[in-house]
Write an enzyme that holds these catalytic residues in place. Structure first.
Site, mmCIF file in Angstrom:
data_model
loop_
_atom_site.group_PDB
_atom_site.id
_atom_site.type_symbol
_atom_site.label_atom_id
_atom_site.label_comp_id
_atom_site.label_asym_id
_atom_site.label_seq_id
_atom_site.Cartn_x
_atom_site.Cartn_y
_atom_site.Cartn_z
ATOM 1 C CB VAL A 169 43.560 -44.551 27.956
ATOM 2 C CG1 VAL A 169 43.618 -43.027 27.905
ATOM 3 C CG2 VAL A 169 43.660 -45.126 26.545
ATOM 4 C CG ASP B 143 34.171 -44.703 25.548
ATOM 5 O OD1 ASP B 143 33.710 -44.470 26.675
ATOM 6 O OD2 ASP B 143 34.597 -45.830 25.198
ATOM 7 N N GLY C 235 36.297 -47.800 30.368
ATOM 8 C CA GLY C 235 36.205 -47.046 29.115
ATOM 9 C C GLY C 235 37.565 -46.478 28.766
ATOM 10 C CD GLU C 236 40.405 -43.537 31.145
ATOM 11 O OE1 GLU C 236 41.543 -43.982 30.924
ATOM 12 O OE2 GLU C 236 40.098 -42.973 32.197
ATOM 13 N N GLY C 237 39.209 -46.575 26.320
ATOM 14 C CA GLY C 237 39.992 -47.371 25.384
ATOM 15 C C GLY C 237 40.902 -48.363 26.089
#
Ligand SMILES: Cc1cc2nc3c(=O)[nH]c(=O)nc-3n(C[C@H](O)[C@H](O)[C@H](O)COP(=O)(O)O)c2cc1C
Length: 576
Positions: free
Chosen positions: A323, A400, A542-544
């Site tokens: 990210v 997230d 995830g992570e954005g």
């Protein structure tokens, strides 16, 4: 009872407080007469101080050579600061004027001697910082008196404190508190320049006043603010007129109708959200990565140990995760929010410590969290959205991190959409067939145990949610209340959006689906919400990450609506 001042004098006091400005441009070269400077310095010297220690001194600088050297020090640090900013912020910073060391006839340094008065200085023993606070109060007095005299003051803090102290010949026990540039001005701006430049916004006073305990916000004499109710009440449908104007403009732009495909809808939705056409560019943008741990991890639903959540948080903060790389490319800032990591995290810049609890409970054994915790996490998320927007961001991006959070997401998605656990549960970071079957069974057992009612979104979040789901739902609601777009990442953000929309259906107007992730529950969620993903690359990180990839698409959609010529303005013939 002692009398207050007559009304006219009170008005003057409140006026000078309201009209004091940090001034950086429009200084006149006129010298400041010594008697005027004397009055302003005397006002500064009347400030309150801890134990009446009067720890300040004032160094008045007019010498041009010295100011040139000092300006050089400030510019070097400003350059270093600018080099560390994400793209859109760096461009905005470039346009700001941050010092007037050479444009003003006088510079004043306010210093602090933290040792003045000796060891028994009243009140300083337990809080040594009160010496510094006292010098700051002298700055405040000076700033107000200067305004009343028609003098502008600009505070410059781009210094290495000891470097500046050496230039001023300060002894080692004396610290620089403030570097002030002082001079007559043509006019005082009505609002802080950083507000007019869109860098930051003024927080309403009602956010800053708490009754009895932190968090019970509200002005004296008024009912305490219910922060969640306030956020929900502020969420309204998109502006139909602005959307119609955007649609109409898209049709007149120098391109075949509809040729920008899904981006035309994005631009129309951005206009509807902003209530104007064209809408403001969604930049700068900030990714908020909400991190938390999950009790359901104990059920063996992930091949990764729980400690990885905290380790990845450290990685985000060190700038080493995917990210960070994607955000750097897109010119976005990354903020990490600890809403419930099961480890205590060191305070470092970029980490917002907002732990609701040290991880949730196992939802197969009982509720993952209490309703109070779910509400607290919702409010936390909404406040973070608000603070990031107040800090000048015009686009929010969800991120997230939480080992086992695809299991919690699957349960939330089933609860809100009625989907079958076999259709909404995925393999997360990668599990074998046996573990996958067990994961579906865990979701089924959770649903059977809690019998969730989708009409009670807080109950559903409390039953299954991670703290990051609840906080993300609040973040989405906060964005919607402020009418700022929020780009959703994958299945975790999707599950959170289901909760947000269940609480306030109009919140959907603020949501842009960044991408479609590989988790099957994400497709279920997007179709339930009626959102079209902008990117579809089979990401499952995830992570954005997926949302950040979509950021330039959302920004381009807004820019096209703003910048592209129309047939009439460009003199291009339309299709017959
Ligand atoms: C401690 C402190 C340090 C500041 N440092 C800088 C600075 O280095 N450069 C700058 O342009 N403004 C600086 N400012 C000014 C603030 O940006 C300004 O006060 C704020 O935007 C609010 O605007 P106002 O003072 O006009 O109400 C500083 C202000 C304070 C209180």
């Amino acid at each position: 009872m002692a009398e207050g001042y007559p009304q006219e004098q009170r008005d003057a006091i409140y006026r000078v407080i309201a009209e004091r400005r940090d001034v950086r441009r429009g200084f006149r070269p006129d010298p400041v007469p010594p008697e005027v400077l004397g009055r302003v310095l005397t006002a500064a010297h009347r400030a309150p101080s801890v134990g009446f220690s009067q720890p300040w001194d004032f160094i008045v600088i007019t010498d041009r050579d010295r100011r040139e050297r000092i300006a050089g020090l400030a510019r070097r640090h400003a350059g270093e600061f600018a080099a560390g900013l994400p793209g859109a912020r760096a461009r905005a910073f470039d346009r700001l004027k941050i010092e007037s060391i050479l444009d003003t006839p006088v510079n004043i340094v306010v210093s602090c001697d933290r040792t003045r008065g000796g060891r028994h200085t009243l009140g300083r023993a337990t809080q040594p910082q009160t010496a510094d606070f006292s010098s700051v109060l002298a700055v405040a007095n000076l700033w107000l008196a200067a305004r009343a005299e028609g003098l502008g003051v600009g505070w410059v803090s781009f210094f290495d404190e000891r470097e500046l102290a050496a230039e001023l010949g300060l002894p080692p026990h004396v610290q620089v508190i403030a570097y002030l540039c002082v001079g007559y001005v043509d006019a005082f701006a009505a609002e802080p320049e950083l507000a007019t430049a869109g860098w930051a916004r003024r927080r309403p006073v009602s956010w800053a006043v708490h009754a009895e305990e932190f968090g019970r916000r509200g002005m004296p004499g008024e009912e305490p603010v219910d922060p969640l109710a306030d956020v929900l009440a502020a969420i309204n449908p998109p502006d139909a007129e602005a959307m119609a104007a955007a649609r109409e403009r898209q049709d007149r732009m120098t391109k075949p109708r509809g040729s920008l495909g899904a981006l035309e809808d994005v631009s129309v939705r951005l206009a509807g959200l902003a209530g104007c056409c064209p809408p403001p560019l969604p930049e700068p943008a900030c990714v908020a990565v909400f991190a938390a741990d999950h009790g359901v991890h104990a059920q063996g639903v992930s091949p990764w140990p729980q400690e990885v959540t905290a380790q990845m948080v450290a990685n985000f903060l060190a700038g080493g995760a995917v990210v960070n790389a994607f955000a750097a490319q897109a010119g976005a800032e990354v903020t990490v929010v600890d809403v419930g990591v099961a480890a205590s995290l060191e305070p470092v810049p970029g980490l917002l410590p907002r732990k609701i609890g040290p991880g949730t409970a196992d939802f197969t054994a009982g509720p993952a969290m209490t309703r109070e915790q779910a509400t607290a996490a919702l409010v936390t998320g909404a406040e973070i959205a608000r603070d990031l927007v107040a800090a000048g961001n015009r686009c929010l991006v969800t991120g997230d991190m939480g080992i086992a959070n695809t299991t919690a997401s699957a349960a939330l998605i089933c609860a809100f959409t009625g989907a079958d656990p076999a259709d909404a549960t995925g393999r997360g970071t990668g599990i074998d067939a046996a573990a996958y079957a067990k994961k579906i069974d865990v979701v089924c057992r959770g649903l059977a145990r809690h019998q969730p009612d989708p009409a009670d979104p807080i109950g559903v979040l409390a039953a299954f949610g991670g703290f990051e789901h609840a906080a993300l739902a609040g973040f989405i609601l906060g964005a919607a209340a402020l009418r700022v777009p929020v780009i959703l990442d994958g299945v975790i953000a999707g599950a959170a959006a289901l909760a947000a929309v269940a609480l306030a259906p109009d919140a959907i107007a603020a949501c842009f689906a960044g991408h479609r992730g590989a988790e099957p529950g994400h497709a279920v969620t997007l179709s339930y919400l009626g959102l079209r993903p902008l990117v579809d690359l089979g990401l499952r990180l995830g992570e954005g990450t997926g949302a950040v990839l979509a950021l330039p698409l959302v920004q381009s959609a807004a820019r096209a609506l703003r910048d592209v010529a129309t047939f009439d303005s460009a003199g291009v013939a339309e299709k017959s």
